[in-house]
Design a protein around this motif. Structure first.
Motif: not given
Length: 805
Positions: A189-211
């Protein structure tokens, strides 16, 4: 005699005198009858005036030259529908003119003064995202029809990389476009989680942007890592939306149905965008309010009592148009601490939020557009224990004017700002995790004002100039109340201001199979009026004035693309980039779990130098493209959370400019749509991201950059058939990484598979179902120092209703 014309033609003529003329015969031959009143006492004057008109109408005695010519037409889409509000470029006699189509897709150029004859031919060019580039010759005074076709993957047009429309295969940057439909066809549901399928894009931590706690929602590109403050700049319709105080990202601030596309540009972009664009730029392109009236509703339910509703509606009234969009979501969330480590204090991390956006726009003839936009976010989060919570209320507003002229170019003006109130509570947790007590309460009011101006001019068919300037002013106060034994114990407040003024210019040359770009930007970054107030217990209040600081930073960039043939393009670029420390890093103590990070008012800007080279290989017959590149980026003085002390229940860090880090590696992207019903896309990144210099602690040299995996891969396979439905499988794999600078806390690699299916009933109703983390893998998110885990398996169902397919 006096002559008074009525309704005389405005046509201007040049007269060449020569033969004897019978003025009465020529007067009768005029194409337009001109009634006159004749004063017989002025007959000689009458004869002279009539003689001039007769000579003008005689093809035997004059040479006429056109003074004004109209080049007009209509732009139509693949289904023969008019395409409004797109930029049309006319090239004629070493001149380049520009216009914008009206609500019916029409355009009209008036060429004056004359440089051509009636048969003069001009060339029309259109570069419009979503469509294949178009070039067509047209004649004056003969309306033309221009038919756009959908672009292939390699023909996509992007705007973020160069701040002007540019075909994807002509960009020296590595760009990936994610459509709104692709974001919908995931299990997120979250845009931040949906963009993880872009090559080389990763969040600061792996937790879901939802929570996740918003202060931990940074994002990394090109293996450069991040703290809560991203080394990647996030834009919404060209306006930065990184939090002005902390640099983190509220992924839920833009209504989901208002998103049209997301362009991800990898590699330094401070030459055009300024601070934070070290790893790249993520540009959220929103739906325009202009165009046909539409409405859409998306609602669904998922495990962990997760409910969401999204709405969209837009309509046009003559030159006026409006759009409204909004989301609401609530989830009970999940407990991040593994079951064998939990105590009675551990509760589910959760969120509920609402956002809304209202756009009003007015087109001005065929040349301009003015708009007003307001955006609201209200969210509240539980951070995993009863006493650790945070909340945000954020108002954003913007206005703008886009004006296209025939000869002077395109002008864009933006005025924007935001008002934010952030609150958070912190606690200390007992070793057995069965009790906790408050340690600090925090409130942060933030104000931001921003103005920008950009000018784009096509000087020659092969040369485009982009120039602009922007100014950003941020004011914030960090109110903190230390808590001891359940009571306040003094105060710790900091008030500060930050200002950035930047100017940039870019030249773009496209000729003979080459695309060359050169740009640079100068920024003056200032930290102003910082004052700290400290009080402990009954002691007197202490006031400390922090000296003002200023930096001037120059960031150039060069890029080149060589078009070899329809299959192969070669690319290369080199750049400088920077990120200035945020007010949060300079003055605020942060905490995630039991990891405490102290502020540092002496931080200076990070400075990056980088280059990359690569190729793009296209197979038009399969609608496929493969992009490969080698990248190298070195960041001096990176702001890093340096570990000071570690205990079984607490980690104490200090923000520092840590020597130098370097990320170099390979990036591979592929996209293919070999059949109308089948699509395959994905990529792989290898990033050798390590510390290369640190005089204060030489033992850190060679250590991995925190929160960066050396190996990452993604793959999406989709199939869609009319009458059957749509299916998507999305796979993500990430290698091991570390959660700290000393590489003491290992986070193991993981593989995650998501699935999505949907079916359309009629033309307006769609039902869908999805599963995230199908195999229910335990994904290690962080060690703070207690291990925390990512999203477990989560199934969801929903429906979409829209006004048209």
């Amino acid at each position: 005699m006096a002559l008074t014309p009525f309704g005389a033609s405005a046509t201007r003529v040049r007269i060449k005198l020569g033969a004897t003329v019978n003025y009465k015969d020529h007067l009768r031959a005029l194409p337009v009858r001109i009634p006159v009143r004749i004063n017989t006492s002025a007959k000689p004057l009458l004869l002279l005036v009539v003689l001039a008109f007769c000579l003008a109408a005689s093809p035997n005695v004059l040479q006429a030259q056109i003074i004004r010519a109209h080049y007009s037409g209509q732009v139509l889409g693949p289904a023969n529908q008019p395409v409004p509000d797109i930029s049309v470029q006319l090239e004629i006699a070493q001149r380049t003119l520009q216009a914008v189509t009206d609500s019916t897709g029409h355009f009209d150029f008036v060429v004056s003064p004359a440089s051509t004859t009636l048969k003069a031919q001009a060339t029309v060019k259109i570069l419009q995202p979503g469509y294949a580039p178009l070039q067509q010759d047209i004649l004056p005074n003969s309306p033309a029809y221009l038919h756009l076709s959908l672009g292939t993957i390699s023909q996509r047009v992007v705007v973020t990389a160069s701040k002007t429309a540019l075909a994807l295969d002509a960009s020296a940057n590595t760009v990936q476009v994610v459509s709104a439909r692709s974001l919908q066809q995931t299990a997120n549901v979250s845009l931040g989680d949906g963009l993880r399928h872009v090559t080389g894009l990763s969040p600061f931590r792996r937790s879901s942007a939802l929570i996740a706690n918003p202060t931990s929602q940074g994002v990394s590109l090109r293996g450069l890592g991040s703290t809560a403050a991203s080394r990647t700049l996030v834009l919404a319709d060209d306006i930065p939306i990184n939090d002005p105080f902390g640099g983190w990202i509220y992924w839920d601030q833009i209504p989901s149905l208002a998103i049209q596309d997301v362009e991800v540009v990898r590699g330094g972009a401070s030459d055009l965008y300024g601070s934070s664009a070290i790893g790249g730029v993520i540009h959220i392109i929103e739906r325009p309010s202009e165009g046909p009236a539409i409405y859409a509703i998306d609602t669904g339910y998922a495990q962990e009592n997760t409910r969401h509703l999204a709405v969209l509606g837009k309509k046009q009234f003559g030159p006026w148009s409006g759009l409204f969009a909004g989301d609401t979501l609530r989830t009970d969330g999940y407990i991040e601490v593994p079951e064998d480590l939990r105590g009675t204090v551990d509760t589910a991390a959760n969120v509920h939020y609402e956002n809304a956006e209202l756009d009003l726009a007015r087109t001005i003839e065929q040349s301009g557009r003015a708009f007003l936009r307001g955006n609201l976010l209200n969210e509240a989060r539980g951070n995993g224990t009863p006493l650790q919570t945070n909340g945000t209320r954020l108002w954003r507003y913007s206005s703008g004017l886009d004006w296209t002229t025939e000869n002077a170019g395109i002008f864009n003006l933006r005025l924007s700002g935001s008002q934010e109130h952030y609150r958070q509570s912190f606690s200390a947790i007992a070793t057995n995790r069965d009790s906790e007590f408050l340690t600090r309460l925090q409130q942060v009011p933030i104000q931001q004002m921003r103005a920008s101006f950009q000018w784009t001019r096509v000087l020659r068919p092969w040369l485009t100039i982009v120039a602009g300037a922007d100014a950003n002013d941020i004011r914030a106060t960090d109110f903190e109340l230390p808590i001891m034994d359940g009571h306040t114990n003094g105060l710790s407040d900091t008030t500060a201001r930050q200002r950035d003024i930047g100017e940039y210019i870019e030249g773009l040359v496209q000729a003979n199979g080459w695309t060359l770009s050169g740009s640079f930007r100068i920024d003056t970054f200032q930290n102003l009026d910082a004052t700290q107030y400290q009080q402990t217990g009954e002691a007197p209040l202490q006031t400390t004035q922090i000296p003002n600081r200023s930096e001037t930073l120059l960031n150039p960039k060069l890029g080149a693309v060589r078009h070899i043939n329809e299959y192969l393009d070669l690319t290369a670029s080199a750049y400088r980039a920077f990120r200035s420390p945020t007010l949060n890093e300079l003055y605020r103590q942060g905490q995630v779990g039991q990891e405490i990070t102290l502020a540092n008012p002496n931080l200076v800007s990070e400075r990056a130098t980088g280059w990359e080279t690569g190729l793009q290989f296209s197979l038009p017959q399969w609608n496929a493209v493969v992009r490969a590149s080698y990248f190298w980026t070195e960041v001096n003085r990176p702001v890093t959370a340096l570990t000071l002390n570690t205990t079984p229940t607490e980690v104490l860090n200090q923000r520092e400019n840590l020597g130098q880090i370097r990320s170099r590696g390979l990036s591979l992207d592929y996209e293919a749509e070999p059949f109308p019903w089948l699509s395959v896309r994905g990529g792989y990144q290898y990033a050798n991201a390590t510390v290369t210099q640190f005089v204060q602690q030489p033992s850190l040299i060679g250590k991995w950059i925190p929160q960066v995996a050396h190996n990452m891969a993604t793959m999406q396979v989709g199939a869609s058939r009319h009458g059957l439905g749509t299916m998507q499988l999305l796979a993500t794999e990430s290698g091991r990484q570390y959660d700290d600078d000393a590489n003491a806390f290992l986070l193991r690699g993981y593989f995650q598979l998501d699935g999505y299916v949907s079916h359309t009933f009629g033309s307006r109703f769609e039902a869908y179902a999805a599963i995230a983390n199908i195999f229910d893998r335990s994904i290690q998110v962080g060690r703070t120092p207690i291990l925390t885990l990512g999203t477990p398996r989560m199934a969801s169902v929903g429906i979409r209703i829209h006004s048209r397919p």
